[in-house]
Design a protein around this motif. Sequence first.
Motif, short mmCIF file in Angstrom:
data_model
loop_
_atom_site.label_atom_id
_atom_site.label_comp_id
_atom_site.label_asym_id
_atom_site.label_seq_id
_atom_site.Cartn_x
_atom_site.Cartn_y
_atom_site.Cartn_z
N LYS A 78 0.83 -1.21 0.00
CA LYS A 78 0.00 0.00 0.00
C LYS A 78 0.87 1.25 0.00
O LYS A 78 0.53 2.26 -0.63
CB LYS A 78 -0.93 -0.01 1.21
N THR B 196 -3.00 2.43 -3.65
CA THR B 196 -4.26 1.68 -3.53
C THR B 196 -4.05 0.26 -4.01
O THR B 196 -3.39 0.04 -5.03
CB THR B 196 -5.37 2.35 -4.38
N THR C 163 -5.65 -3.31 -5.35
CA THR C 163 -6.83 -3.93 -5.96
C THR C 163 -7.09 -5.27 -5.29
O THR C 163 -6.26 -5.80 -4.55
CB THR C 163 -6.60 -4.17 -7.46
N LYS D 171 -7.96 -1.64 3.61
CA LYS D 171 -8.64 -0.34 3.61
C LYS D 171 -8.48 0.39 4.95
O LYS D 171 -9.02 1.48 5.13
CB LYS D 171 -10.14 -0.54 3.33
#
Length: 324
Positions: A215, A220, A222, A260
Motif C-alpha cells: 500500500k 491503492t 486492488t 482499507k
Amino acid sequence: MRKKIFLTSVAVLLAFTAISSVHAATDVQKVIDETYVQPEYVLGSSLNEEQKNQTLKKLGYNSSTDTKELKTMTPNIYSKIMNVANDSSLQLFSSAKIQKLGDKSPLEVKIETPENITKVTQDMYRNAAVTLGVEHAKITVAAPIPVTGESALAGIYYSLEANGAKVPQANKDLAQEELKALSDINAENKDKNGFDANKLNVALADIKSGLAKAKESKGTLTEEDVRKIVEDILKNYKLDQVITGNQVNIIINFALNLSKSDILSNADFTKTLNDLKQSIVSQAGDSFKNINLNFDTDKALEDGGNFLSSLWQTIVNFFKSFGS
C-alpha cells in the motif's frame, strides 16, 4: 510562481494527512503509554466470587499495589463495545490484564490457564492485538473453566476505551475477524498432516506486513493485488495445499478489509509484526527450515503484473495472426 505555490501546498497537505493518519493509528498505544502505569484488570461477569479470586490470582493481582478499580465485562458492555445485539444470557468467563511495557519491549501475550482457553493461542491474541494498534504492552489472559477465549480481546477494547482511547469500530471488527479466522482454521486443521499453527500465524503476520508495504508503494491495492499477496505467502509457507479453498478465501476477505484500514499507515505496524514473527520462528524449532522468511511482496506483485501483461500480449498476438 504558481507552480511553486501549488507544490508547496501539496507538500503541506500530504504532511498534514500523514501526521493525521499516524496519530489515528497510534492512539491506542499512546493511551497505554500514558495511562497504564498500573495494570488494569477486566473480569468476565459470569465469574462467581471464588472463580473471581482464582482468576485474579492467576493474573497476578496484588491488592496492595494494584489500586485501580477492577472492571467487569457484562453482556451489556460487550454488546456496546462489539456493536452487536445485547444478549443477557451471554456467558463471560475469560478475563484479561493489560499493562504498559517500555517502548523497546515487544508485544507480549501470556495465557495463564492454557488448559481452559480452548480455541485461541497466545500468538493468535498477539496477531489480533497488533491489528488493533497495540505496539508494546503485556496482555495476560485467564479463565477458571474451559472457554474458547474469543471474548478476552473485547475486555482489552473495553479497558482501552474506558481510559480514553478512540478505537475505531473497523479496527475492533478487524481484530475480531482475524481472531475468529485464525482460531477456526487452526481448530479445523488441528490434526491434519502438514498443518502448523506457527506457520499460519507467521503467514498472517507476513500478509499484514505485505499489505502495508504494498500500500505504501502502490497507494491503492486492488482485489487482485490482495489475493496475490495472500496466495503467494500461503504457498511460501506450504499452507496452500493444506488448508481448504474456503479457508483461503476467509483470509483473503480479512486481508481485503485490512487493506482499507488506516492501521497500515502506522510506521510501527510492520516492526511490531516483525517482532512477533521473529519470536514465533525462534521458538518453533525446525518448523521453518528451508522456508524463505524474507518474502518480497513488491516483487510478487511486479511478477504478477508482468505475467498478466505477457498473457494479454500473447492473446493479442494470437488474434492478430488471423488477420495477417
